[in-house]
Design an enzyme around this catalytic site. Sequence first.
Site, short mmCIF file in Angstrom:
data_model
loop_
_atom_site.label_atom_id
_atom_site.label_comp_id
_atom_site.label_asym_id
_atom_site.label_seq_id
_atom_site.Cartn_x
_atom_site.Cartn_y
_atom_site.Cartn_z
N SER A 8 6.80 -3.52 -0.16
CA SER A 8 7.35 -2.41 -0.52
C SER A 8 6.75 -1.20 -0.45
O SER A 8 7.53 -0.03 -0.43
CB SER A 8 7.68 -2.44 -2.03
OG SER A 8 6.57 -2.66 -2.80
N CYS A 70 4.15 -8.47 -1.22
CA CYS A 70 4.56 -7.67 -2.35
C CYS A 70 4.62 -8.78 -3.59
O CYS A 70 5.52 -9.91 -3.11
CB CYS A 70 5.64 -7.12 -1.98
SG CYS A 70 6.46 -6.30 -3.55
N GLU A 155 -0.30 5.55 -4.72
CA GLU A 155 0.59 6.22 -3.55
C GLU A 155 0.55 7.62 -3.63
O GLU A 155 0.75 8.14 -2.50
CB GLU A 155 2.06 5.75 -3.56
CG GLU A 155 1.98 4.00 -3.56
CD GLU A 155 2.46 3.46 -2.10
OE1 GLU A 155 2.97 4.31 -1.22
OE2 GLU A 155 2.43 2.50 -1.76
N HIS A 187 -1.21 -3.28 -4.40
CA HIS A 187 -2.16 -2.16 -4.46
C HIS A 187 -3.27 -2.06 -5.36
O HIS A 187 -4.07 -1.46 -5.16
CB HIS A 187 -1.47 -1.06 -4.98
CG HIS A 187 0.17 -0.77 -4.30
ND1 HIS A 187 0.90 -1.29 -3.99
CD2 HIS A 187 0.36 0.72 -3.79
CE1 HIS A 187 1.97 -0.74 -3.16
NE2 HIS A 187 1.44 0.63 -3.19
N1 DGL Z 1 4.21 -4.11 -3.67
C1 DGL Z 1 4.43 -4.50 -5.19
C2 DGL Z 1 3.81 -5.49 -5.75
O1 DGL Z 1 2.88 -5.92 -4.95
C3 DGL Z 1 4.04 -3.05 -6.05
C4 DGL Z 1 4.59 -1.73 -5.73
C5 DGL Z 1 6.11 -1.75 -6.27
O2 DGL Z 1 6.19 -1.68 -7.44
O3 DGL Z 1 6.90 -1.98 -5.12
O4 DGL Z 1 4.25 -6.02 -6.63
#
Ligand code: DGL
Length: 279
Positions: A8, A70, A155, A187
């Site tokens: 994402s 993600c 971010e 992250h």
């Molecule tokens: N990439 C998302 C995850 O691993 C975290 C960032 C988002 O909330 O989009 O859950």
Amino acid sequence: MKLGIFDSGLGGLLIAKSIREHLPDIDIIYFGDTLHLPYGNRSKETIYEYSKRGIEFLFAQDCNLIITACNTVSASALRTLQQEYLPASQYSDRRILGVVVPTLECARDDGYKRLGLIATNYTVHSNVYEEELQKLEPDIQIFQAQTPLLVPLIEHEGMPWVPSVLEHYLRPLLSNDIECLILGCTHYPFLKDEIRRIIGGDIALITQDEIIPQKLKEYLDRHPEMSEKITHQGREEFLVSDITDSYKKTAYKIYGDVIDIEQACFSMKQNHYIRGNTK
Ligand code: DGL
């Protein structure tokens, strides 16, 4: 063909970097949907629609295998993408992998019985970690905490506030006597040192940047029909759906290197992403 990595946003770059270290010459293409980040606070329908667009884009860029780095996508859209979207699409011979089950397999294989999990609101509310754990090893208990402020802080250069926010999130979780803490979000490995300072040395940390490359290697060994199609020229491409100087800075910080980031824009008319800024 290439290995696609979908996220994402930019956190998945940690997994991309680690895959690059373990598989140095594999051709990789990364797509981060920075325009719609964060997914973690959105509805199932929206996450599905955004991730389908991203996955479709990566397949159109000649990926035969995609990892959804993600957790939120792995928790919400992955099953539908694998079981409904893929067989009905023109990409039915390609594959999409998630990160939740491989993560739980590691915790089980290491013998932990009391797990802690921090993740986005969506991942925690979906209860996907608990459900998958029931299938893998019902004797293991998992205690979960949603930690929605961490992604925006990472971010958007909010590191000074991270220690106090982490304290607030982690203290109640630690009272459950957990043996390991799973960082269930792309992250969070970026915050390993800060998290370690709070949880101390006795609780193990399970972080996906450390386990997914090995799991990918095992998958490729089990599926030569997939691995033989991936080319090995060490090429890497990085695309995002929205680009700013701040995103560029964050990407360099996360990937640990200066990388070329390209934009892909969604064309409403054509109903798919197109490389380059078409605005
Ligand atoms: N990439 C998302 C995850 O691993 C975290 C960032 C988002 O909330 O989009 O859950």
